[in-house]
Design an enzyme around this catalytic site. Structure first.
Site, PDB file in Angstrom:
ATOM      1  N   HIS A 124      38.959  39.631  44.100  1.00  0.00           N
ATOM      2  CA  HIS A 124      38.082  40.075  43.015  1.00  0.00           C
ATOM      3  C   HIS A 124      38.066  39.049  41.882  1.00  0.00           C
ATOM      4  O   HIS A 124      36.996  38.689  41.364  1.00  0.00           O
ATOM      5  CB  HIS A 124      38.582  41.434  42.516  1.00  0.00           C
ATOM      6  N   GLU A 125      39.244  38.568  41.495  1.00  0.00           N
ATOM      7  CA  GLU A 125      39.309  37.595  40.403  1.00  0.00           C
ATOM      8  C   GLU A 125      38.683  36.268  40.799  1.00  0.00           C
ATOM      9  O   GLU A 125      37.994  35.626  39.995  1.00  0.00           O
ATOM     10  CB  GLU A 125      40.766  37.391  39.962  1.00  0.00           C
ATOM     11  N   HIS A 128      34.986  36.584  40.352  1.00  0.00           N
ATOM     12  CA  HIS A 128      34.504  36.406  38.976  1.00  0.00           C
ATOM     13  C   HIS A 128      34.232  34.925  38.681  1.00  0.00           C
ATOM     14  O   HIS A 128      33.244  34.584  38.032  1.00  0.00           O
ATOM     15  CB  HIS A 128      35.546  36.923  37.984  1.00  0.00           C
ATOM     16  N   GLU A 180      31.745  43.497  37.640  1.00  0.00           N
ATOM     17  CA  GLU A 180      32.882  44.102  38.325  1.00  0.00           C
ATOM     18  C   GLU A 180      32.515  44.509  39.746  1.00  0.00           C
ATOM     19  O   GLU A 180      33.270  44.261  40.693  1.00  0.00           O
ATOM     20  CB  GLU A 180      33.385  45.311  37.531  1.00  0.00           C
TER      21      GLU A 180
END
Length: 258
Positions: A124-125, A128, A180
């Site tokens: 997920h990071e 980003h 997100e």
């Protein structure tokens, strides 16, 4: 604002439209090199102020998962080298800054209980960063606050504030929720390609949901609700499971242990 300034702003906004890894239209006003430099400065500032976890086993574990996922990450933001730092902080959190800077709080480890669940967090990071969410949020913030001239005044403190909060209801909050959700799906794909079980991403959010506490209504929050995140992940699970099967056929089996 003068008419010529309005036309100039509109022209620049149209010219700045980019496309994210999932095909979503984005407003990107800064150059990657500028954002990467700001990310580097902000990360150095954090490392000087927040205690860093020194446990060899924890650092090896986290970095093992990051390296496994980076092997299947396509990045064109100009990251020269990725850096992941484990901060000694009890809050269940992780974050990403432009330039490939990833911070992981030790407090996430009791929540992300398996390598696959932590892979969901770290994927997920990574998502980003490669989707330029920092650039997009800074761009949105600056346009909302008054125009292009503000872009030249961004420093590490301002960027950290923009990335961490200060969003406006109805304008920046929907973009933050979009970020997100998009990072969840990018991370789901990355973790599956790296050989992690993508269903662990849903279990992660089951764990997060079980923490309870007073969470804001989704429409007033910068993050989707836990239920929304789990639904979005499940809606994309079959494709992720196929990527996992393909990884297994190629002998890709990550071996990261705490």
């Amino acid at each position: 604002m003068k008419r010529t300034s309005i036309f100039l702003l509109l022209f620049l906004l149209i010219a700045a439209c980019k496309t994210s890894p999932t095909g979503r239209k984005q407003l990107i006003l800064l150059k990657d090199a500028e954002m990467n430099q700001l990310g580097e400065e902000a990360f150095q500032d954090l490392k000087s102020k927040v205690p860093i976890e020194t446990s060899d086993s924890i650092n090896r574990y986290v970095k093992c998962i990051v390296l496994a996922e980076l092997a299947f990450t396509d990045d064109d933001t100009g990251v020269s080298s990725w850096e992941v730092v484990v901060f000694r902080d009890s809050s269940p959190n992780a974050f990403a800054l432009p330039g490939g800077k990833i911070g992981v709080h030790t407090g996430i480890l009791p929540i992300a209980k398996t390598p696959g669940q932590l892979a969901a967090v770290l994927g997920h990071e990574i998502g980003h960063v490669i989707a330029r969410h920092g650039n997009e949020r800074v761009s949105q913030n600056q346009v909302t606050q008054g125009g292009m001239e503000a872009l030249g005044k961004i420093g590490k403190k301002e960027m950290a504030g923009i990335l961490g909060g200060g969003a406006k209801y109805g304008v920046l909050l929907p973009f933050s929720r979009a970020h997100e959700s998009e990072a969840d799906l990018i991370g789901l794909k990355i973790m599956a390609k790296a050989g992690f079980d993508p269903t662990e991403s849903v279990k992660l959010w089951e764990n997060m949901s079980a923490l309870g506490g007073n969470k804001p209504n989704e429409l007033m929050s910068t993050h989707p609700s836990d239920a929304t995140r789990m639904k979005n992940l499940n809606d994309n699970m079959q494709d992720a499971l196929q990527l996992k099967r393909e990884a297994e056929l190629r002998g890709i089996v990550p071996n990261c242990k705490l």
